[in-house]
Design a protein around this motif. Structure first.
Motif, mmCIF file in Angstrom:
data_model
loop_
_atom_site.group_PDB
_atom_site.id
_atom_site.type_symbol
_atom_site.label_atom_id
_atom_site.label_comp_id
_atom_site.label_asym_id
_atom_site.label_seq_id
_atom_site.Cartn_x
_atom_site.Cartn_y
_atom_site.Cartn_z
ATOM 1 N N ALA A 81 21.520 -17.554 -3.279
ATOM 2 C CA ALA A 81 22.334 -18.527 -2.548
ATOM 3 C C ALA A 81 23.326 -17.833 -1.632
ATOM 4 C CB ALA A 81 23.059 -19.433 -3.527
ATOM 5 N N GLN A 82 23.868 -16.705 -2.061
ATOM 6 C CA GLN A 82 24.801 -15.962 -1.201
ATOM 7 C C GLN A 82 24.105 -15.466 0.058
ATOM 8 O OE1 GLN A 82 26.414 -12.973 -3.868
ATOM 9 N NE2 GLN A 82 28.346 -14.093 -4.057
ATOM 10 N N GLN A 83 22.868 -15.025 -0.090
ATOM 11 C CA GLN A 83 22.152 -14.577 1.099
ATOM 12 C C GLN A 83 21.903 -15.724 2.073
ATOM 13 O OE1 GLN A 83 18.565 -12.467 0.128
ATOM 14 N NE2 GLN A 83 19.626 -10.843 -1.015
ATOM 15 N N VAL A 84 21.593 -16.903 1.544
ATOM 16 C CA VAL A 84 21.363 -18.054 2.430
ATOM 17 C C VAL A 84 22.661 -18.476 3.096
ATOM 18 C CG1 VAL A 84 20.619 -20.468 2.498
ATOM 19 C CG2 VAL A 84 19.401 -18.834 1.052
ATOM 20 N N VAL A 85 23.744 -18.520 2.349
ATOM 21 C CA VAL A 85 25.024 -18.963 2.907
ATOM 22 C C VAL A 85 25.554 -17.976 3.934
ATOM 23 C CG1 VAL A 85 27.439 -19.445 2.303
ATOM 24 C CG2 VAL A 85 25.592 -20.340 0.876
ATOM 25 N N SER A 86 25.279 -16.687 3.743
ATOM 26 C CA SER A 86 25.793 -15.666 4.664
ATOM 27 C C SER A 86 24.984 -15.547 5.943
ATOM 28 C CB SER A 86 25.823 -14.304 3.960
ATOM 29 O OG SER A 86 24.512 -13.917 3.567
ATOM 30 N N GLU A 87 23.890 -16.276 6.036
ATOM 31 C CA GLU A 87 23.100 -16.205 7.261
ATOM 32 C C GLU A 87 23.861 -16.811 8.439
ATOM 33 O OE1 GLU A 87 19.432 -18.133 6.505
ATOM 34 O OE2 GLU A 87 18.612 -16.513 5.250
ATOM 35 N N GLU A 88 23.487 -16.368 9.633
ATOM 36 C CA GLU A 88 24.156 -16.848 10.846
ATOM 37 C C GLU A 88 23.801 -18.309 11.086
ATOM 38 O OE1 GLU A 88 24.581 -15.499 15.563
ATOM 39 O OE2 GLU A 88 23.140 -14.529 14.206
ATOM 40 N N ASN A 89 24.804 -19.055 11.527
ATOM 41 C CA ASN A 89 24.666 -20.478 11.863
ATOM 42 C C ASN A 89 24.372 -21.360 10.648
ATOM 43 O OD1 ASN A 89 25.013 -19.851 14.630
ATOM 44 N ND2 ASN A 89 22.799 -19.519 14.886
ATOM 45 N N PHE A 90 24.625 -20.849 9.454
ATOM 46 C CA PHE A 90 24.395 -21.704 8.282
ATOM 47 C C PHE A 90 25.359 -22.892 8.281
ATOM 48 C CE2 PHE A 90 25.667 -22.929 3.970
ATOM 49 C CZ PHE A 90 24.449 -23.364 3.465
#
Length: 611
Positions: free
Chosen positions: A537-546
């Motif tokens: 989940a941290q990787q998804v949230v840290s993505e650009e434009n999330f």
């Protein structure tokens, strides 16, 4: 007649030359009969035996049977069958009749069949109890046999909850039944099987739950060695199917027999039997599944009070706790969490040595830095540690596990900005939890940072209780961590009420718990299901434009929900509604004006009738 026959026998027809004398003497008897005496020489007898048969004497197929002589003073009336029947009683005559013999034979035969049936029924009931009692004897147990079939997998990680499980399975803990709750892969069922293995399954039985209640019925029968009267020969004469009542009725029959066996066992061994039901969250979350769970809980309450049988339930989902908590008075709850940092490192090193030995590789275990990095990636989940320990490269395996968990998470609740997607409330919660702990630091670290103070939402550490203390005093029997350290990674949590406010929905938490996205414990704390999922989940949230995609999706959902809440009224042409009285009755009239619409103010008479 005797005289006549005698004279005929001694007449000239016998021989022309009489050579012997023949004497006849009649002796009177008391019953007016005569005894015939005769004497003759040997020659006469020889002549009689050699005399040819006369051809003029008539021959009968069967010679007449000689009758006893009848005297002149015999009572003919008393010797007749009718006279004898008059002297005999009716019951004596009827008892010797053919109808009485047939009836007696029928009654005796039916009595023997009935006695044999009753004897078989009593023997079968005793045999059923014997078989159930045999299922709790030391030795073979189906679940235990399967767990020890493969030697490399028979050694498991020792957890701090294991001593309590050992006492429960060993029958030392009385007066309650236990609900073991925790996330998937924490080792709940493994600890129960390890405790059974230590005592050779003496007085313990293990049963797996199933979504299909008919399958669960068969599994319960296998665990108890009970056939639900399906092998009873008397069922050949019954018209109704024994399973017409459904699986709940069959489970009730098995529990009735189990109660009798538990009473005998408790009187004999001074300890209760133990029955474990693993993964009860697999029961359908429907009225049928709820009814079966309540049925088992009612027996668990009664048997715990009597001290004859202790039930153990294990579950991954919160709905089982929420359902059973309503009727629980003797239920004890054991929460199973991930291992601490020190416990995880010990377990990972032990599993790594075991995996290398089984593969025949002669190489040392990785350095402590690698083991710590693995712990930072996957956490203290025992199933994840065992999977990483069997890989060739543990770090690559841990990172691939995070990537796989990320893709699975996106497949379930991924954001779709241009469509209606109500699961954005799930990402609101996951974004909040992801920001509660720092992200992963780069690897390798030159100077690893060690925090000395726990974070705000650490669980309080209870004082370790002595080993002799039992678990009957409180509902929460979860043992504390023995070796807390600053290296421990505590999963962040929010309360159940705060999670609903963050998600702005109240109907998604149970679904997320069912899919193992979040985990809800006894204290209604909502956590990520595992550190592995939190890293994904941290990787998804840290993505650009999330954040932009999340806001766009929320706006799209608001627009679609607004369309459902609003209604539009479209008028194609002007119209007017008039009201008038005709013959004393009110009449409404709707008139479409079209292009010939004239304002009502130009006609004073019509203005009074406009509505």
């Amino acid at each position: 007649m005797l005289r006549h026959n005698a004279f005929k026998l001694a007449g000239p027809r016998l021989s022309a030359k009489p050579t012997t004398s023949f004497n006849i003497r009649l002796t009177p008897l008391p019953n007016h009969s005569f005894l015939f005496h005769s004497s003759c020489s040997t020659a006469l007898i020889r002549s009689i035996s050699t005399t040819p048969r006369r051809l003029d004497i008539p021959q009968w197929p069967n010679p007449p049977v000689p009758q006893p002589p009848v005297g002149p003073s015999d009572n003919l009336t008393s010797n007749s069958p009718r006279g004898k029947a008059d002297k005999e009683s009716f019951w004596k005559q009827w008892s010797s009749s053919a109808s009485f013999q047939a009836a007696l034979t029928t009654v005796v035969g039916l009595g023997m069949v009935f006695a044999a049936g009753v004897g078989y029924l009593e023997w079968y009931k005793a045999h059923v109890l014997h078989r159930i009692g045999r299922a709790f004897e030391p030795g073979y147990d189906p679940a235990l046999e399967l767990s020890t079939l493969h030697a490399p997998n028979s050694s498991h990680i020792h957890r701090r909850e294991q001593p309590l499980i050992d006492r429960i399975v060993g029958g030392e803990e009385k007066g309650g039944y236990y609900l073991v709750i925790g996330s998937k892969g924490t080792g709940k069922g493994t600890m129960i099987l390890d405790a059974m293995r230590k005592i050779n399954a003496d007085g313990v039985s293990f049963c797996e739950a199933h979504p299909d209640l008919e399958v669960f019925r068969l599994r319960l029968g296998k665990a108890l060695d009970f056939d639900f009267y399906e092998d009873w020969q008397g069922s050949l004469f019954s018209r109704a199917d024994p399973r017409n009542g459904g699986p709940a009725l069959d489970v009730e029959r098995a529990l009735n027999k189990l109660e009798k066996v538990a009473l005998r066992y408790a009187r004999k061994n001074k300890r209760p039997l133990v029955m474990a039901f693993n993964n009860i969250h697999l029961f359908p979350n429907t009225p049928e599944g709820h009814g079966l769970l309540h049925q088992l809980q009612q027996r668990a309450e009664a048997w715990a009070e009597g001290g004859i049988l202790t039930m153990i339930f294990s579950t991954d989902d919160f709905w089982c706790l929420d359902l059973m908590k309503k009727n629980a008075s003797r239920m004890r709850i054991l929460s199973v969490y991930d291992l601490s940092a020190s416990e995880s490192l010990k377990a990972l090193r032990h599993l790594r040595v075991q995996a290398l030995t089984n593969r025949g590789l002669q190489r040392p275990v990785e350095e402590d830095d690698v083991l710590k990095r693995v712990y930072e990636l996957v956490g203290g989940r025992t199933s994840y540690l065992a999977r990483v320990a069997r890989a060739d490269n543990m770090l690559e395996e841990a990172e691939s596990m995070i990537e796989g968990e990320k893709q699975w998470l996106l497949s379930k609740i991924g954001l779709i900005p241009e469509h209606d997607d109500d699961v954005i409330c799930s990402w609101l919660l996951l974004r909040h939890l992801s920001k509660m702990i720092p992200p992963l630091s780069p690897y390798p670290l030159v100077e690893p940072e060690i925090t000395t103070s726990p974070i705000d939402n650490d669980l309080p550490l209870a004082v370790e209780s002595p080993e002799s203390e039992t678990s009957n005093s409180s509902v929460n029997v979860t043992p504390p961590a023995k070796e807390p350290s600053s290296a421990d990674i505590h999963l962040p949590y929010v309360t159940y009420e705060a999670a609903r406010r963050i998600m702005t929905r109240t109907d998604f938490l149970n679904e997320l718990d069912h899919y193992h996205v979040v985990s809800i414990d006894l204290n209604h704390h909502v956590r990520p299901d595992s550190l592995l999922l939190l890293r994904a989940a941290q990787q998804v949230v840290s993505e650009e434009n999330f954040d932009d995609d999340l806001d766009t999706t929320r706006d799209r959902v608001d627009q679609i929900e607004g369309l459902h809440r609003q209604s539009e009224l479209t008028v194609k042409e002007p119209f007017k509604v008039t009201f008038d009285k005709i013959d004393g009755k009110g009449v409404w009239e709707v008139v479409g004006l079209g292009d010939s619409f004239v304002p009502a103010s130009e006609d004073d008479d019509e203005e009074d009738r406009l509505v």
